[in-house]
Design an enzyme around this catalytic site. Structure first.
Site, PDB file in Angstrom:
ATOM      1  N   SER A  20     -23.644   6.186  56.726  1.00 12.70           N
ATOM      2  CA  SER A  20     -23.474   7.491  57.353  1.00 12.70           C
ATOM      3  C   SER A  20     -23.895   8.678  56.497  1.00 12.70           C
ATOM      4  CB  SER A  20     -22.023   7.662  57.812  1.00 12.70           C
ATOM      5  OG  SER A  20     -21.988   8.318  59.037  1.00 12.70           O
ATOM      6  N   SER A  21     -25.118   8.632  56.011  1.00 12.43           N
ATOM      7  CA  SER A  21     -25.652   9.756  55.232  1.00 12.43           C
ATOM      8  C   SER A  21     -25.810  11.006  56.093  1.00 12.43           C
ATOM      9  CB  SER A  21     -27.003   9.374  54.613  1.00 12.43           C
ATOM     10  OG  SER A  21     -27.903   8.925  55.607  1.00 12.43           O
ATOM     11  N   SER A  22     -26.174  10.844  57.373  1.00 11.51           N
ATOM     12  CA  SER A  22     -26.367  12.024  58.229  1.00 11.51           C
ATOM     13  C   SER A  22     -25.038  12.713  58.530  1.00 11.51           C
ATOM     14  CB  SER A  22     -27.082  11.643  59.527  1.00 11.51           C
ATOM     15  OG  SER A  22     -26.342  10.692  60.252  1.00 11.51           O
ATOM     16  N   TYR A  60     -26.392  -3.256  72.339  1.00 13.45           N
ATOM     17  CA  TYR A  60     -25.137  -2.494  72.421  1.00 13.45           C
ATOM     18  C   TYR A  60     -24.784  -2.238  73.890  1.00 13.45           C
ATOM     19  CZ  TYR A  60     -22.060   1.631  71.995  1.00 13.45           C
ATOM     20  OH  TYR A  60     -21.024   2.527  72.115  1.00 13.45           O
ATOM     21  N   ASP A  80     -17.535   8.279  62.232  1.00 10.75           N
ATOM     22  CA  ASP A  80     -18.180   8.677  60.984  1.00 10.75           C
ATOM     23  C   ASP A  80     -17.776  10.089  60.562  1.00 10.75           C
ATOM     24  OD1 ASP A  80     -19.356   6.251  61.261  1.00 10.75           O
ATOM     25  OD2 ASP A  80     -21.382   6.995  61.619  1.00 10.75           O
ATOM     26  N   ASP A  83     -14.129  -0.018  69.491  1.00  7.09           N
ATOM     27  CA  ASP A  83     -13.785   1.392  69.753  1.00  7.09           C
ATOM     28  C   ASP A  83     -14.033   1.749  71.218  1.00  7.09           C
ATOM     29  OD1 ASP A  83     -16.515   1.025  69.142  1.00  7.09           O
ATOM     30  OD2 ASP A  83     -16.788   3.137  68.668  1.00  7.09           O
ATOM     31  N   HIS A 102     -17.060  -2.956  67.103  1.00  4.39           N
ATOM     32  CA  HIS A 102     -17.376  -3.081  68.533  1.00  4.39           C
ATOM     33  C   HIS A 102     -16.118  -3.119  69.403  1.00  4.39           C
ATOM     34  CE1 HIS A 102     -21.751  -3.393  68.538  1.00  4.39           C
ATOM     35  NE2 HIS A 102     -21.638  -4.098  67.427  1.00  4.39           N
ATOM     36  N   GLU A 162     -24.497  16.169  67.109  1.00  6.04           N
ATOM     37  CA  GLU A 162     -25.289  14.948  67.351  1.00  6.04           C
ATOM     38  C   GLU A 162     -25.614  14.807  68.840  1.00  6.04           C
ATOM     39  OE1 GLU A 162     -26.558  12.594  65.437  1.00  6.04           O
ATOM     40  OE2 GLU A 162     -25.519  12.633  63.518  1.00  6.04           O
ATOM     41  N   GLY A 208     -26.827   2.806  56.333  1.00  5.61           N
ATOM     42  CA  GLY A 208     -25.742   2.280  57.147  1.00  5.61           C
ATOM     43  C   GLY A 208     -24.366   2.754  56.737  1.00  5.61           C
TER      44      GLY A 208
END
Length: 393
Positions: free
Chosen positions: A133-135, A229, A179, A42, A40, A167, A131
């Site tokens: 970052s598979s995508s 967020y 990611d 970046d 948190h 994205e 969580g």
């Protein structure tokens, strides 16, 4: 552990069985990632500290004689067929193929063209929605496979930016760059000190020796993450404005040192905003100390910084929740564990722990038992080491 494990040579055999004999397909590997520390910050001018891990998604690809594009996945049913002449648009019915078409759409916009079609078979050992970052592993692995297959000459950094662009424009997800960047540019046994604003990085040695990272997935759906967020971002912006109004000429919160915050912090009159700012300043300091610890191969100090990061995210930034806190609390009294913390947006998702290899099995068993007793359902755990960025095998 992932329910299904696939080896590259098995993927090659499945590809030939599915698409028929002919030229052997090229195989590309794309890693998952963790953020070691730097949460948190970046969006507050700070730097993050991610690493690729040795869990991979694989893409097998072969050119065709016609203009057809065919996608299959070893673990997900359904064949998706397109044409190189298509104008690719998002369609929910296309499922994972949207991530691939988003990349093709970006490539076409940038002037790249395909002289023929191709066929693809994907298999992933990266847990979906885990969580880690598979995508992004799918996007960058596919983009690199296309780049190499068609000799486009796109740099690793631009592959990462293309994944982010896809994205934003195709998937309508306003993600950061971390990611895709670490997945595209990682080197073996290194982490990256990444400046997300400047899109620049420094490689830092990640020699874990007898230690492994354990990824601990709460398996909780993160319903609060987006709204909270946005709330945290606005609180940080308010804190920065208070500091600037008081005459402190700083461009962002992470430009402040802890000593400067101690001196200037009294101008932040709202106690909640004060805590949010304190997290940003101390977390940036922890990132720099973590980099220093790894350069000295001091894993004990790194572990202490992981715990301190979690405490700050729990008490000052308030983004953890009972699930993540239970994992970290349980990890903290296990034999062989040097440190643990939540990683990612929070309110669910994953935590990581740094654990001696001889203690891994007992660690997972004990933490799983305590987590299940307290939360009412089980988590998901696996050990990993440092990985390498997208590559051809």
């Amino acid at each position: 552990m992932a329910k299904q494990e696939i080896k590259p040579n098995e993927l090659q055999q499945e590809f030939l069985r599915l698409y028929g004999p002919g030229q052997t397909p090229r195989i590309f590997a794309s890693p998952a990632r963790i953020n070691i520390i730097g949460e948190h910050i970046d969006y507050n001018g700070g730097k993050v500290f991610p690493a690729a891990i040795d869990r991979y998604l694989y893409v097998a690809i072969r050119k065709r004689d016609d203009s057809r594009i065919i996608y299959n996945d070893l673990f997900f049913p359904g064949t998706f067929t397109f044409d190189t002449g298509d104008t690719f648009i998002y369609d929910k019915a296309n499922d994972y193929a949207n991530f691939l078409n988003g990349i093709l759409s970006c490539m076409k916009k940038q002037g790249y063209s395909f002289e023929c079609g191709f066929e693809v078979l994907i298999a992933s050992n990266v847990p979906a929605a885990g969580g880690i970052s598979s995508s992004s592993a799918l996007e960058c692995g596919f983009a690199w496979a296309i780049n190499q297959t068609f000799d486009f000459g796109i740099s690793r950094k631009d592959i990462a930016l293309m994944g982010q662009q896809s994205e934003h424009e195709f998937m309508n997800v306003n993600c950061g760059i971390m990611d895709q960047y670490i997945i595209a540019t990682a080197r073996t046994n290194t982490a990256e000190l990444l400046d997300c604003a400047k899109v620049e990085h420094e490689y830092v040695p990640l020699e874990l020796g007898d230690y492994r990272f354990i990824v601990m997935n709460t398996k909780k759906q993160r319903k609060l993450a987006d709204s909270k967020y946005n709330e945290r971002r606005s609180q940080c912006e308010a804190g920065l404005k208070m500091l600037q109004t008081a005459g402190h000429n700083i461009p962002d919160l992470c430009s402040m040192t802890p000593a400067q915050f101690d001196e200037w912090g009294s101008c932040i009159t709202d106690p909640v905003i004060y805590k949010r700012v304190r997290h940003c300043v101390t977390e940036m300091d922890r990132v720099l100390r973590a980099v220093d610890a790894l350069k000295k191969n001091d894993l004990v100090s790194l572990g202490k910084l992981l715990y301190a990061s979690h405490d700050s995210l729990k008490n000052d930034y308030e983004v953890t929740g009972i699930e993540l806190d239970t994992l970290v609390e349980s990890a903290s009294h296990q034999t062989g564990c040097l440190g643990a913390r939540m990683t990612g947006a929070g309110f669910g998702g994953c935590a990581i722990a740094l654990v001696h290899k001889d203690s891994v099995d007992d660690f997972i068993k004990n933490v799983q038992t305590e987590y299940t007793e307290k939360i009412g359902y089980s988590g998901d755990f696996f050990a990993c080491g440092a990985g390498e960025g997208v590559k051809e095998l």
